[in-house]
Scaffold this motif. Sequence first.
Motif, PDB file in Angstrom:
ATOM      1  N   LEU A 134      24.525  26.350  42.432  1.00 38.79           N
ATOM      2  CA  LEU A 134      25.671  25.361  42.441  1.00 38.79           C
ATOM      3  C   LEU A 134      26.681  25.859  41.458  1.00 38.79           C
ATOM      4  N   ASN A 135      26.244  25.678  39.970  1.00 34.30           N
ATOM      5  CA  ASN A 135      26.964  26.361  39.148  1.00 34.30           C
ATOM      6  C   ASN A 135      27.481  27.602  39.860  1.00 34.30           C
ATOM      7  N   LEU A 136      26.076  28.504  39.990  1.00 37.02           N
ATOM      8  CA  LEU A 136      26.464  30.066  40.421  1.00 37.02           C
ATOM      9  C   LEU A 136      27.394  30.214  41.304  1.00 37.02           C
ATOM     10  N   LEU A 137      27.284  29.555  41.868  1.00 39.28           N
ATOM     11  CA  LEU A 137      28.251  29.893  43.112  1.00 39.28           C
ATOM     12  C   LEU A 137      29.383  29.775  42.754  1.00 39.28           C
ATOM     13  N   LEU A 138      29.759  28.839  41.768  1.00 35.66           N
ATOM     14  CA  LEU A 138      31.654  27.904  41.526  1.00 35.66           C
ATOM     15  C   LEU A 138      31.687  29.345  40.973  1.00 35.66           C
ATOM     16  N   ILE A 139      31.027  30.269  40.201  1.00 36.88           N
ATOM     17  CA  ILE A 139      31.861  30.747  39.349  1.00 36.88           C
ATOM     18  C   ILE A 139      32.179  32.340  40.005  1.00 36.88           C
ATOM     19  N   SER A 140      30.890  32.084  40.968  1.00 34.70           N
ATOM     20  CA  SER A 140      31.174  33.496  42.155  1.00 34.70           C
ATOM     21  C   SER A 140      32.442  33.997  43.258  1.00 34.70           C
ATOM     22  N   LEU A 141      32.444  32.101  42.965  1.00 32.78           N
ATOM     23  CA  LEU A 141      33.966  31.432  43.823  1.00 32.78           C
ATOM     24  C   LEU A 141      35.173  32.473  43.112  1.00 32.78           C
ATOM     25  N   LEU A 142      34.872  31.600  41.828  1.00 33.69           N
ATOM     26  CA  LEU A 142      36.137  32.522  40.755  1.00 33.69           C
ATOM     27  C   LEU A 142      36.280  33.290  40.920  1.00 33.69           C
ATOM     28  N   LEU A 143      35.105  33.840  40.705  1.00 36.21           N
ATOM     29  CA  LEU A 143      35.696  35.680  40.096  1.00 36.21           C
ATOM     30  C   LEU A 143      36.401  36.900  41.563  1.00 36.21           C
ATOM     31  N   SER A 144      35.818  35.599  42.777  1.00 40.99           N
ATOM     32  CA  SER A 144      36.106  36.096  44.065  1.00 40.99           C
ATOM     33  C   SER A 144      38.115  35.969  44.437  1.00 40.99           C
ATOM     34  N   LEU A 145      38.609  34.919  43.676  1.00 41.16           N
ATOM     35  CA  LEU A 145      39.286  34.948  43.900  1.00 41.16           C
ATOM     36  C   LEU A 145      40.312  35.266  42.778  1.00 41.16           C
ATOM     37  N   ILE A 146      39.595  35.531  41.804  1.00 35.89           N
ATOM     38  CA  ILE A 146      40.373  36.571  40.923  1.00 35.89           C
ATOM     39  C   ILE A 146      40.285  37.534  40.688  1.00 35.89           C
ATOM     40  N   SER A 147      39.499  38.418  41.675  1.00 41.08           N
ATOM     41  CA  SER A 147      39.958  39.460  42.082  1.00 41.08           C
ATOM     42  C   SER A 147      41.132  39.818  43.523  1.00 41.08           C
ATOM     43  N   ILE A 148      40.541  38.741  44.105  1.00 40.74           N
ATOM     44  CA  ILE A 148      41.583  38.667  45.209  1.00 40.74           C
ATOM     45  C   ILE A 148      43.402  39.241  44.328  1.00 40.74           C
ATOM     46  N   ILE A 149      43.599  38.353  43.494  1.00 40.00           N
ATOM     47  CA  ILE A 149      44.450  37.837  42.934  1.00 40.00           C
ATOM     48  C   ILE A 149      45.247  39.693  41.844  1.00 40.00           C
ATOM     49  N   SER A 150      44.223  39.457  41.574  1.00 45.33           N
ATOM     50  CA  SER A 150      44.045  41.502  40.787  1.00 45.33           C
ATOM     51  C   SER A 150      44.797  42.462  42.077  1.00 45.33           C
ATOM     52  N   GLU A 151      43.820  42.211  43.092  1.00 45.53           N
ATOM     53  CA  GLU A 151      44.399  42.980  44.489  1.00 45.53           C
ATOM     54  C   GLU A 151      45.152  42.846  44.560  1.00 45.53           C
ATOM     55  N   TYR A 152      45.884  41.581  45.194  1.00 48.29           N
ATOM     56  CA  TYR A 152      47.589  42.110  44.745  1.00 48.29           C
ATOM     57  C   TYR A 152      48.251  42.100  43.977  1.00 48.29           C
ATOM     58  N   MET A 153      48.151  41.654  42.679  1.00 49.18           N
ATOM     59  CA  MET A 153      48.818  42.549  41.416  1.00 49.18           C
ATOM     60  C   MET A 153      49.042  43.552  41.665  1.00 49.18           C
ATOM     61  N   GLN A 154      48.238  44.607  41.633  1.00 48.88           N
ATOM     62  CA  GLN A 154      47.756  45.830  41.471  1.00 48.88           C
ATOM     63  C   GLN A 154      48.915  45.742  42.373  1.00 48.88           C
ATOM     64  N   SER A 155      48.810  46.301  44.003  1.00 51.11           N
ATOM     65  CA  SER A 155      49.127  46.328  45.671  1.00 51.11           C
ATOM     66  C   SER A 155      51.205  45.663  45.255  1.00 51.11           C
ATOM     67  N   GLY A 156      50.900  44.594  44.987  1.00 49.98           N
ATOM     68  CA  GLY A 156      52.730  44.663  45.501  1.00 49.98           C
ATOM     69  C   GLY A 156      52.624  44.212  46.794  1.00 49.98           C
ATOM     70  N   ASP A 157      51.077  44.170  47.451  1.00 47.22           N
ATOM     71  CA  ASP A 157      51.585  43.233  49.278  1.00 47.22           C
ATOM     72  C   ASP A 157      50.469  42.606  49.552  1.00 47.22           C
ATOM     73  N   LEU A 158      51.226  41.685  50.380  1.00 50.16           N
ATOM     74  CA  LEU A 158      50.217  40.100  50.309  1.00 50.16           C
ATOM     75  C   LEU A 158      49.506  40.705  51.225  1.00 50.16           C
ATOM     76  N   SER A 159      49.386  41.769  51.797  1.00 55.89           N
ATOM     77  CA  SER A 159      48.313  42.715  52.239  1.00 55.89           C
ATOM     78  C   SER A 159      47.331  42.167  51.583  1.00 55.89           C
ATOM     79  N   ALA A 160      47.011  42.292  49.788  1.00 59.56           N
ATOM     80  CA  ALA A 160      46.637  42.258  49.693  1.00 59.56           C
ATOM     81  C   ALA A 160      45.027  40.394  50.172  1.00 59.56           C
TER      82      ALA A 160
END
Length: 253
Positions: free
Chosen positions: A102-128
């Motif tokens: 469960l702890n590993l799952l929480l880390i994985s979900l947090l990493l997915s959120l970080i990846s989503i935010i980074s894609e948005y910051m790089q593209s500057g588009d809400l489509s991310a």
Amino acid sequence: MLRTYLAAENLKFKRTLFRKLILYIPAALILIAVIFLSVGIGLGGFSCSIVCNWCVPIASLSIVILCHLVNNKEQKHNYRTIYSLPIDLKNTFISKTILIALNLLLISLLLSLISIISEYMQSGDLSAFKYTGYYVLGYCLLWLTLLWQIPFCLFLDQKAGFVGSMIINLIFTGFGGLFLSLTPIFWFFPYSWTARFMITLFRVLPNGLLVQGGTRQILSLGQSSLLVVVSLLTAVVLTFLFAHWYRGQVYRN
């Protein structure tokens, strides 16, 4: 009944490093990705660097650390804290495994959120944010391929110690992730499953670069489904196998 064991195990780690690692590990991955990109390593981009470093080798090292923290709770008291309790030690081991998962799952979900935010910051588009489901599902599938390591590392930590289990996991993860994951032999070496799934799901090679041309390294839907099933079965079998071992080990001590 297992829920009671899990709740009891969870209470042991309130306000401890075990809980804090949920934030520390993603923070460390962010720092590593920034450093790599600043020196020209990981040209696939920030999110590619995050997932690559997570799969090879940070995830395995994280499991080793989490397993050691869980084992150490009982070992430092020489198992006296559970000798006098009317409990099933098999269920205790299984609950420890689930708690780490469960702890590993929480880390994985947090990493997915970080990846989503980074894609948005790089593209500057809400489509991310359209890729939210893609990243969440991708990291959850990677998580499934890591589950088998939890019961194994709980066992390895007691047999080889923290340093020994870390060295073994580093060597096997590096060998499996960097070499065997790109060959058909990866099916027979569990340490290469996560890296091969990363290539399939995120199109990122173990060296941090994007897959270019051809799809030889990309698993088909059927192969991916088979890998998920094999990973889950391996995790279940190892959990019950080492749960039986744990009961005998504690009683001997």
